[in-house]
Design an enzyme around this catalytic site. Structure first.
Site, short mmCIF file in Angstrom:
data_model
loop_
_atom_site.label_atom_id
_atom_site.label_comp_id
_atom_site.label_asym_id
_atom_site.label_seq_id
_atom_site.Cartn_x
_atom_site.Cartn_y
_atom_site.Cartn_z
N CYS A 1 2.75 4.11 -12.21
CA CYS A 1 3.63 4.56 -10.93
C CYS A 1 3.52 3.81 -9.74
O CYS A 1 4.49 2.74 -9.79
CB CYS A 1 3.02 6.18 -10.67
SG CYS A 1 4.15 7.03 -9.79
N GLU B 1 -1.30 9.68 -17.85
CA GLU B 1 -2.55 10.50 -17.92
C GLU B 1 -2.09 12.13 -17.58
O GLU B 1 -2.85 12.71 -17.71
CB GLU B 1 -3.27 9.98 -16.72
CG GLU B 1 -2.85 10.53 -15.34
CD GLU B 1 -1.70 9.73 -14.86
OE1 GLU B 1 -1.22 9.72 -13.54
OE2 GLU B 1 -1.04 8.67 -15.55
N HIS C 1 3.73 8.78 -15.64
CA HIS C 1 2.47 9.15 -15.71
C HIS C 1 1.78 9.48 -17.02
O HIS C 1 1.80 10.68 -17.83
CB HIS C 1 1.96 10.41 -14.81
CG HIS C 1 2.16 10.13 -13.27
ND1 HIS C 1 1.19 9.59 -12.49
CD2 HIS C 1 3.23 10.15 -12.54
CE1 HIS C 1 1.43 9.40 -11.55
NE2 HIS C 1 3.03 9.56 -11.12
#
Length: 243
Positions: free
Chosen positions: A107, A213, A211
């Site tokens: 990001c 994660e 993202h």
């Protein structure tokens, strides 16, 4: 042989009393670190731009880069512009590039890489058919994720790792690459043309705008950037040992 040491620059903005997105970025920092550790890499949080003794660098998410860094003008859409964070991230990236170390950006990390290599950013994405920014907030006040597909370029490292042309990713960014930095190749795009991943043509550098994660990401999609990064780290380490 000890595990490779990977530097992650600390997040310098305090979440208390700030924009909720600051708190989110600080919270998911640990989630990114866990994905690095899952590849048997040792994460070290650093506050100085000196990578002596390190084997790689991961640049995580966070607030917006000061538009002055790429010839832009700060608008009301910019948030958490932190001069100290910009200075740390850009200086540590330059040290990694000078040393030829593998780099992974997530990001904001992608945007730092692009700006460092002479590129620009779109300071606030115009509405399109792809929701890059969540439209609401989940329980607890944290921003929800938007989900959309990205198309992976043939012959890219990410495409090779995932063996797929389209993957669904979690999105939470209001900025994106404008002009591409020197030496960078676009290796993933959203349906509206927004650049979603980059790889360097010659250096061991890659980054994703999404993202990995984020909770709900398919395990293979979450792991892929970190698997590719780990492969680059081990290859670089073996080259150093051989020399």
């Amino acid at each position: 042989m000890t595990a490779p040491r990977i530097a992650m620059p600390a997040r310098l903005s305090e979440a208390d009393g700030a924009d909720a997105r600051v708190g989110l970025a600080n919270a998911i920092f640990d989630d990114v670190a866990e994905l690095v550790r899952a590849e048997d890499l040792d994460v070290v949080v650093v506050r100085r731009p000196d990578l002596e003794g390190f084997d790689g660098l991961v640049l995580p998410g966070g607030g917006d880069i000061d538009p002055a860094r790429y010839g832009g003008d700060r608008t009301s859409a910019c948030y958490d512009v932190n001069a100290d964070q910009d200075a740390l991230d850009l200086a540590i990236l330059q040290d990694a590039l000078d040393r030829g170390l593998p780099v992974l950006g997530v990001c904001r990390g992608l945007q730092v890489i692009n700006v460092a290599l002479g590129g620009t950013l779109i300071e606030d994405l115009a509405p399109s058919g792809v929701a890059h920014v969540p439209s609401g907030r989940s329980e607890g006040g944290l921003l929800a994720w938007s989900w959309h597909d990205v198309a992976l370029a043939a012959h890219s490292r990410l495409r090779a790792e995932l063996s797929a042309e389209l993957v669904s990713v979690a999105s939470g960014h209001h900025q994106a690459i404008g002009e591409l930095g020197e030496g960078l190749n676009v290796v993933a795009v959203a349906q509206d043309g927004v650049i979603e991943a980059i790889e360097h043509a010659s250096a061991p550098v890659l980054a994703v705008q999404w993202h990995p994660e984020a909770e709900g990401t398919a395990p293979a999609v979450a792991a892929a950037p970190f698997v590719v990064f780990a492969d680059l780290v081990h290859a670089h380490r073996m080259t150093g040992i051989a020399s």
